[in-house]
Scaffold this motif. Sequence first.
Motif, short mmCIF file in Angstrom:
data_model
loop_
_atom_site.label_atom_id
_atom_site.label_comp_id
_atom_site.label_asym_id
_atom_site.label_seq_id
_atom_site.Cartn_x
_atom_site.Cartn_y
_atom_site.Cartn_z
N ARG A 99 53.66 31.54 29.22
CA ARG A 99 54.03 30.94 30.53
C ARG A 99 55.55 30.75 30.62
N GLU A 100 56.29 31.57 29.93
CA GLU A 100 57.76 31.51 30.03
C GLU A 100 58.25 32.27 31.26
N ILE A 101 57.46 33.26 31.70
CA ILE A 101 57.73 33.90 32.98
C ILE A 101 56.43 33.90 33.78
N PRO A 102 56.55 33.85 35.11
CA PRO A 102 55.35 33.68 35.94
C PRO A 102 54.54 34.97 36.06
N ALA A 103 53.26 34.80 36.30
CA ALA A 103 52.38 35.93 36.58
C ALA A 103 51.19 35.40 37.37
N ASP A 104 50.58 36.31 38.12
CA ASP A 104 49.39 35.96 38.91
C ASP A 104 48.17 36.21 38.02
N ILE A 105 47.80 35.19 37.26
CA ILE A 105 46.75 35.33 36.25
C ILE A 105 45.38 35.27 36.91
N VAL A 106 44.53 36.24 36.57
CA VAL A 106 43.19 36.31 37.16
C VAL A 106 42.08 36.07 36.14
N TYR A 107 42.41 36.05 34.86
CA TYR A 107 41.36 35.95 33.83
C TYR A 107 42.02 35.52 32.53
N GLU A 108 41.34 34.66 31.79
CA GLU A 108 41.87 34.28 30.49
C GLU A 108 40.74 33.77 29.60
N ASN A 109 40.79 34.14 28.34
CA ASN A 109 39.97 33.49 27.32
C ASN A 109 40.81 33.37 26.05
N ASP A 110 40.20 33.06 24.93
CA ASP A 110 40.97 32.82 23.71
C ASP A 110 41.77 34.04 23.26
N ASP A 111 41.28 35.23 23.57
CA ASP A 111 41.86 36.46 23.02
C ASP A 111 42.55 37.34 24.04
N VAL A 112 42.24 37.14 25.31
CA VAL A 112 42.61 38.08 26.36
C VAL A 112 43.22 37.35 27.55
N LEU A 113 44.24 37.99 28.15
CA LEU A 113 44.80 37.48 29.41
C LEU A 113 44.86 38.66 30.38
#
Length: 114
Positions: A12-26
């Motif tokens: 989260r040091e640069i912004p992104a439009d995050i659509v999915y996240e789990n422990d291993d994957v973004l």
Amino acid sequence: MSDDLFLKIIAREIPADIVYENDDVLAFRDVNPQAPLHVLIIPKAHIRTINDMRAEDTELFGKLFLAASEIAAEHGVAKDGYRVVMNCNSAAGQTVFHVHLHLLGGRELGWPPG
Ligand code: AMP
């Protein structure tokens, strides 16, 4: 590793439009989308290219595809169809050296790709 742009997105040091996240994957939307739905799916682990994949990464790479199918379903492109692509090194057009699966959908996709 310090030149790894996607590690900065994970942190989260640069912004992104995050659509999915789990422990291993973004997964987040590509900043220069090539289709109505264009998402990049990345492992949180630093792996530069497919060439750097080790046997113990097999399950992790499988999780990228599982995320792709879930994101495609969530965004309504699973039935019509979509494409997943992973570029490796410069001849294939890889520009960010943290492996990433492109998920492209929402339009007709030509074949072969350019
Ligand atoms: P590749 O050419 O396969 O290495 O794909 C890299 C992708 O990352 C390109 O499609 C870029 O548009 C995308 N990209 C680069 N920087 C960002 C960023 N900060 N946020 C989202 N997507 C990015």
